[in-house]
Write a protein that holds these residues in place. Structure first.
Motif, PDB file in Angstrom:
ATOM      1  N   ASP A 196     -23.411  17.764 -17.338  1.00 14.28           N
ATOM      2  CA  ASP A 196     -23.344  18.915 -16.858  1.00 14.28           C
ATOM      3  C   ASP A 196     -24.900  19.622 -16.931  1.00 14.28           C
ATOM      4  O   ASP A 196     -25.226  20.506 -16.252  1.00 14.28           O
ATOM      5  CB  ASP A 196     -22.411  19.831 -17.604  1.00 14.28           C
ATOM      6  CG  ASP A 196     -21.075  19.786 -17.089  1.00 14.28           C
ATOM      7  OD1 ASP A 196     -20.736  18.661 -16.054  1.00 14.28           O
ATOM      8  OD2 ASP A 196     -20.076  20.047 -18.053  1.00 14.28           O
ATOM      9  N   GLY A 197     -25.394  19.318 -18.078  1.00 11.31           N
ATOM     10  CA  GLY A 197     -26.696  19.776 -18.302  1.00 11.31           C
ATOM     11  C   GLY A 197     -28.124  19.327 -17.428  1.00 11.31           C
ATOM     12  O   GLY A 197     -28.636  20.282 -16.883  1.00 11.31           O
ATOM     13  N   VAL A 198     -27.946  17.859 -17.194  1.00 14.58           N
ATOM     14  CA  VAL A 198     -28.945  17.557 -16.327  1.00 14.58           C
ATOM     15  C   VAL A 198     -28.840  18.086 -14.957  1.00 14.58           C
ATOM     16  O   VAL A 198     -29.834  18.064 -13.999  1.00 14.58           O
ATOM     17  CB  VAL A 198     -29.310  16.130 -16.430  1.00 14.58           C
ATOM     18  CG1 VAL A 198     -29.539  15.813 -17.992  1.00 14.58           C
ATOM     19  CG2 VAL A 198     -27.955  15.321 -15.939  1.00 14.58           C
ATOM     20  N   LEU A 199     -27.401  18.151 -14.443  1.00  7.06           N
ATOM     21  CA  LEU A 199     -27.234  18.634 -13.052  1.00  7.06           C
ATOM     22  C   LEU A 199     -27.642  20.028 -12.749  1.00  7.06           C
ATOM     23  O   LEU A 199     -27.749  20.451 -11.821  1.00  7.06           O
ATOM     24  CB  LEU A 199     -26.011  18.211 -12.770  1.00  7.06           C
ATOM     25  CG  LEU A 199     -25.598  16.709 -12.471  1.00  7.06           C
ATOM     26  CD1 LEU A 199     -23.813  16.622 -12.479  1.00  7.06           C
ATOM     27  CD2 LEU A 199     -26.318  16.018 -11.638  1.00  7.06           C
ATOM     28  N   GLN A 200     -27.917  20.747 -14.125  1.00  5.15           N
ATOM     29  CA  GLN A 200     -28.086  22.180 -13.672  1.00  5.15           C
ATOM     30  C   GLN A 200     -29.761  22.261 -14.391  1.00  5.15           C
ATOM     31  O   GLN A 200     -30.491  23.206 -14.567  1.00  5.15           O
ATOM     32  CB  GLN A 200     -27.513  23.069 -14.793  1.00  5.15           C
ATOM     33  CG  GLN A 200     -26.013  23.211 -14.308  1.00  5.15           C
ATOM     34  CD  GLN A 200     -25.267  23.837 -15.695  1.00  5.15           C
ATOM     35  OE1 GLN A 200     -25.808  25.120 -16.087  1.00  5.15           O
ATOM     36  NE2 GLN A 200     -24.024  23.484 -15.907  1.00  5.15           N
ATOM     37  N   GLN A 201     -30.712  21.274 -13.901  1.00  3.84           N
ATOM     38  CA  GLN A 201     -31.900  21.249 -13.936  1.00  3.84           C
ATOM     39  C   GLN A 201     -32.389  21.135 -15.517  1.00  3.84           C
ATOM     40  O   GLN A 201     -33.619  21.648 -15.855  1.00  3.84           O
ATOM     41  CB  GLN A 201     -32.691  22.181 -13.343  1.00  3.84           C
ATOM     42  CG  GLN A 201     -32.179  22.365 -11.735  1.00  3.84           C
ATOM     43  CD  GLN A 201     -32.538  21.036 -11.112  1.00  3.84           C
ATOM     44  OE1 GLN A 201     -33.584  20.432 -11.145  1.00  3.84           O
ATOM     45  NE2 GLN A 201     -31.434  20.479 -10.397  1.00  3.84           N
ATOM     46  N   PRO A 254     -31.122  12.417 -11.170  1.00  2.23           N
ATOM     47  CA  PRO A 254     -31.821  13.299 -11.887  1.00  2.23           C
ATOM     48  C   PRO A 254     -31.833  13.263 -13.381  1.00  2.23           C
ATOM     49  O   PRO A 254     -32.306  14.269 -13.933  1.00  2.23           O
ATOM     50  CB  PRO A 254     -31.108  14.772 -11.485  1.00  2.23           C
ATOM     51  CG  PRO A 254     -29.440  14.219 -11.527  1.00  2.23           C
ATOM     52  CD  PRO A 254     -29.546  12.799 -10.894  1.00  2.23           C
ATOM     53  N   VAL A 255     -31.155  11.912 -14.015  1.00  2.00           N
ATOM     54  CA  VAL A 255     -31.344  11.848 -15.069  1.00  2.00           C
ATOM     55  C   VAL A 255     -32.722  11.475 -15.848  1.00  2.00           C
ATOM     56  O   VAL A 255     -33.311  11.683 -16.822  1.00  2.00           O
ATOM     57  CB  VAL A 255     -30.387  10.854 -15.528  1.00  2.00           C
ATOM     58  CG1 VAL A 255     -30.163  10.748 -17.127  1.00  2.00           C
ATOM     59  CG2 VAL A 255     -29.031  11.313 -15.074  1.00  2.00           C
ATOM     60  N   ALA A 256     -33.370  10.370 -15.180  1.00  2.00           N
ATOM     61  CA  ALA A 256     -34.447   9.670 -15.566  1.00  2.00           C
ATOM     62  C   ALA A 256     -35.654  10.745 -15.770  1.00  2.00           C
ATOM     63  O   ALA A 256     -35.979  11.828 -15.331  1.00  2.00           O
ATOM     64  CB  ALA A 256     -35.226   9.028 -14.208  1.00  2.00           C
ATOM     65  N   GLY A 257     -36.222  10.624 -17.055  1.00  2.00           N
ATOM     66  CA  GLY A 257     -37.087  11.684 -17.688  1.00  2.00           C
ATOM     67  C   GLY A 257     -36.453  12.748 -18.284  1.00  2.00           C
ATOM     68  O   GLY A 257     -37.264  13.915 -18.725  1.00  2.00           O
ATOM     69  N   HIS A 258     -35.134  13.070 -18.300  1.00  2.00           N
ATOM     70  CA  HIS A 258     -34.688  14.346 -18.593  1.00  2.00           C
ATOM     71  C   HIS A 258     -33.695  13.992 -19.672  1.00  2.00           C
ATOM     72  O   HIS A 258     -33.013  14.956 -20.188  1.00  2.00           O
ATOM     73  CB  HIS A 258     -33.912  14.904 -17.523  1.00  2.00           C
ATOM     74  CG  HIS A 258     -34.639  15.361 -16.373  1.00  2.00           C
ATOM     75  ND1 HIS A 258     -34.208  16.022 -15.253  1.00  2.00           N
ATOM     76  CD2 HIS A 258     -36.060  15.480 -16.238  1.00  2.00           C
ATOM     77  CE1 HIS A 258     -35.165  16.356 -14.451  1.00  2.00           C
ATOM     78  NE2 HIS A 258     -36.259  16.110 -15.113  1.00  2.00           N
ATOM     79  N   ALA A 275     -38.723  18.560 -25.298  1.00  2.00           N
ATOM     80  CA  ALA A 275     -37.642  18.253 -24.105  1.00  2.00           C
ATOM     81  C   ALA A 275     -37.507  19.566 -23.249  1.00  2.00           C
ATOM     82  O   ALA A 275     -37.506  19.515 -21.819  1.00  2.00           O
ATOM     83  CB  ALA A 275     -36.411  18.038 -24.617  1.00  2.00           C
ATOM     84  N   GLY A 276     -37.828  20.950 -23.913  1.00  2.00           N
ATOM     85  CA  GLY A 276     -37.748  22.080 -23.248  1.00  2.00           C
ATOM     86  C   GLY A 276     -38.977  22.754 -23.073  1.00  2.00           C
ATOM     87  O   GLY A 276     -38.983  23.966 -22.823  1.00  2.00           O
ATOM     88  N   PRO A 290     -33.182  24.462 -19.929  1.00  2.00           N
ATOM     89  CA  PRO A 290     -32.506  24.585 -21.046  1.00  2.00           C
ATOM     90  C   PRO A 290     -32.218  23.105 -21.609  1.00  2.00           C
ATOM     91  O   PRO A 290     -32.318  22.127 -20.887  1.00  2.00           O
ATOM     92  CB  PRO A 290     -30.989  24.955 -20.157  1.00  2.00           C
ATOM     93  CG  PRO A 290     -31.212  24.448 -18.964  1.00  2.00           C
ATOM     94  CD  PRO A 290     -32.606  24.756 -18.530  1.00  2.00           C
ATOM     95  N   VAL A 291     -31.853  23.078 -22.737  1.00  2.00           N
ATOM     96  CA  VAL A 291     -31.655  21.984 -23.538  1.00  2.00           C
ATOM     97  C   VAL A 291     -30.460  21.758 -24.171  1.00  2.00           C
ATOM     98  O   VAL A 291     -29.911  22.700 -24.718  1.00  2.00           O
ATOM     99  CB  VAL A 291     -33.069  21.648 -24.553  1.00  2.00           C
ATOM    100  CG1 VAL A 291     -32.551  20.309 -25.432  1.00  2.00           C
ATOM    101  CG2 VAL A 291     -34.200  21.532 -23.909  1.00  2.00           C
TER     102      VAL A 291
END
Length: 313
Positions: A32-37, A67-71, A106-107, A112-113
């Motif tokens: 949910d977090g990574v899909l919201q950038q 969208p997960v790579a690097g996040h 990370a942020g 948002p983290v």
């Protein structure tokens, strides 16, 4: 170093029975977090990190691909804990340098983290309950300084064998508490059973199920209707008024089945004809219990109170 956020953020705790239960919840939390950038930092055991990666891939989110790579940052819980632990306790400066800086980085772009941590679970497992509570407080100090959402996790088996006072202390460190989806089956070889429940509304229904199962084992099915009403009233009081984890016990002696609920709230059990103060168990509930039970009583303890009711089979 990114700008600090002073906005309030969530600090949730999840108590789980099966490892996959917490891994699935963690995967949803991260996804949910990574899909919201957003960005995510996971401080977990090797088995949970491996299971998380596998679960994310099953969800179509490969940690090595957008969208997960690097996040997503994966850290080892035991090594991270050791990095700020000294013979005299936790070093707050090291905690900020080792953990806080990772979250800040990370942020750093303003994203948002979300953070997951189970170092507290490792401390609890090692018997350092006060250390776990202290670390929870350190996380709470860090959240408003940096700005992130935090999820912690504890195995239910550890919580179940702990004191209600300690469990309440750790619950009080969080903005929300998630109870296990299911509890482990009790030992059917004993006539007395007890189980601890967390201070959430779902625990009232779970306590009824526990009492039903205990009465089945005692071959006292004729008491189920009255017993479930009684435990509902007592556990509702623990959740709503005492705001406390509570332990339900069911035992049989001399043809009577006793249901007791212990919590760490103050207050006392009274009938409506007795003066009821703000901390008392609701009079209506005790009227119902008085009507259904063969006998009932209340005891104040050093660490809370226990209310019991006996039913005649």
């Amino acid at each position: 170093m990114g700008a600090l956020s002073l906005e309030p953020h969530a600090h949730a705790v999840s108590v789980y029975v099966q490892d996959q239960e917490v891994v699935d919840e963690l995967a949803r939390f991260i996804a949910d977090g990574v899909l919201q950038q957003g960005r995510a930092v996971v401080v977990a055991t090797p088995q949970h990190r491996t299971a998380l990666v596998e679960t994310l891939r099953a969800m179509g989110l490969d940690p090595d691909e957008p969208p997960v790579a690097g996040h997503l940052v994966l850290l080892d819980a035991r090594q991270t804990l050791a990095s700020f632990t000294t013979p005299s306790g936790f070093d707050r400066d090291r905690f900020l340098a080792r953990v806080g800086q990772v979250v800040i980085d990370a942020g750093a772009d303003g994203a948002p983290v979300r953070v997951f941590g189970e170092m507290v679970g490792l401390l609890w497992e090692a018997g350092d309950v006060q250390g776990a509570i202290s670390l929870e407080a350190m996380w709470n100090d860090l959240i408003p300084q940096v700005g992130f959402d935090l999820m912690c996790a504890y195995p239910a088996a550890l919580i179940e064998t702990s004191s209600l006072v300690d469990v309440r202390a750790v619950c009080d460190q969080h903005t929300s508490v998630r109870a296990p989806e299911q509890h482990a089956a009790p030992d059917s070889a004993h006539s007395e059973s007890s189980r601890m429940f967390l201070p959430v509304s779902e625990s009232v229904r779970a306590s009824r199920g526990f009492v039903v199962a205990a009465l089945h084992r005692l071959e006292a099915d004729d008491l189920i209707d009255d017993a479930t009403v009684i435990v509902s009233e007592l556990s509702t009081n623990a959740v709503r008024h005492a705001r406390s984890p509570f332990r339900v016990s069911v035992s049989e002696l001399g043809g009577l089945v006793c249901i007791s609920v212990k919590d760490v709230g103050d207050g006392h059990a009274v009938l409506p004809t007795t003066a009821v103060d703000d901390h008392a168990i609701e009079g209506r509930g005790m009227t119902i219990i008085d009507a259904l039970a063969h006998s009932w009583g209340y005891s104040a303890l050093d660490d809370g109170k226990v209310v019991w009711a006996q039913l005649e089979s």
